[in-house]
Design a protein around this motif. Structure first.
Motif, PDB file in Angstrom:
ATOM      1  N   GLU A  43      86.287 -26.855  83.278  1.00 12.55           N
ATOM      2  CA  GLU A  43      86.415 -28.034  82.415  1.00 12.55           C
ATOM      3  C   GLU A  43      85.677 -29.243  82.987  1.00 12.55           C
ATOM      4  O   GLU A  43      85.691 -30.334  82.409  1.00 12.55           O
ATOM      5  N   GLY A  44      85.053 -29.060  84.162  1.00 16.25           N
ATOM      6  CA  GLY A  44      84.230 -30.124  84.736  1.00 16.25           C
ATOM      7  C   GLY A  44      84.919 -31.046  85.716  1.00 16.25           C
ATOM      8  O   GLY A  44      84.340 -32.072  86.109  1.00 16.25           O
ATOM      9  N   THR A  80      86.294 -32.360  89.302  1.00  9.59           N
ATOM     10  CA  THR A  80      85.914 -32.260  90.707  1.00  9.59           C
ATOM     11  C   THR A  80      87.178 -32.095  91.545  1.00  9.59           C
ATOM     12  O   THR A  80      88.106 -32.900  91.438  1.00  9.59           O
TER      13      THR A  80
END
Length: 268
Positions: A189-190, A192
């Motif tokens: 989902e991006g 970090t």
């Protein structure tokens, strides 16, 4: 104040500076999951009107009691954890404080100026835990000085008293029941994730596995009017394992927590 009201108020303030937490919670609920909070954490200054021993009675008034103590030599911290006496599903609480006297003299002076502004009677009830900064904005130069020696001190000087993270209980997830699956979902989902010591902190052999996002970012205005984008708060994920006695491990591990603290580091 009821315990559920306490956590609802904390969540409202927390998601204002960590909107990713709301989005991630929604991601889980859209998959049919019930998101249960394992624990939340707070940071504060030792030897101050908001020191650990001043805050503990408020937690006790909510039905919590201390059951573990920790020391983080490298980060100049000590901490205690708390659990609710009767509500077994109530989130645990992890409360840490900065031992200012262990920092260099310039840092001690800066923090002393902040602490001197906190009213002696600042702690009157649960609302202290979402009161944010009880001092005037710090100068950018003082922030940089703190940052050089203690990411924790720099964070606390700008973010103040509020939950620095909530924690999803992986034990209550059915679609992603392992920490590796949770981490993969988040990365897909991006988001970090905190890489300090690896994506997963801990192991089944230690009865606790944890991971976390890196903190969201917010813009702060310093005393001189300068602005800077800094880390705010993050979202954590914890999987607890059964001990030989058949009971789930319910405490914390210093080695894990030490790495989780890095989720608010500025170098991300």
């Amino acid at each position: 104040m009821q315990v559920d009201q306490f956590f609802a108020s904390l969540w409202d303030v927390y998601t204002q500076v960590a909107p990713q937490a709301q989005r991630i919670q929604t991601l889980f609920t859209q998959q049919g999951e019930q998101v249960i909070n394992d624990h939340i954490a707070f940071r504060t200054f030792a030897h101050s009107p908001i020191a650990l021993e001043k805050l503990e009675p408020v937690l006790e008034s909510l039905g919590y009691h201390a059951y573990g103590a920790f020391r983080f030599e490298g980060k100049h911290l000590k901490a205690r954890c708390y659990k609710h006496e009767s509500q077994t599903d109530a989130p645990k609480i992890f409360l840490s404080e900065l031992l200012t006297e262990e920092l260099p003299e310039p840092c001690q002076a800066i923090i002393g100026q902040l602490v001197a502004q906190i009213p002696n009677d600042a702690v009157t009830g649960p609302e202290i835990f979402w009161s944010k900064c009880l001092w005037q904005p710090i100068s950018e130069q003082d922030y940089v000085t703190l940052l050089e020696h203690s990411e924790y001190a720099a964070w606390l000087s700008t973010m103040g008293m509020q939950a620095n993270h909530f924690t999803v209980s992986i034990n209550h997830l059915s679609k992603t029941p392992t920490i590796e699956q949770v981490n993969q979902l988040l990365m897909d989902e991006g988001y970090t994730l905190n890489q300090t010591g690896g994506l997963v902190k801990g192991s089944p052999e230690l009865y606790l596995e944890q991971s976390s996002t890196m903190a969201d970012k917010v813009s702060v205005t310093f005393a001189g009017g300068e602005t800077r984008v800094i880390p705010s708060c993050f979202y954590e994920f914890a999987l607890r394992h059964k001990q030989p006695n058949g009971e789930l491990f319910d405490s914390f591990i210093e080695g894990n927590a030490d790495k989780i603290f890095d989720s608010t580091n500025t170098a991300s």
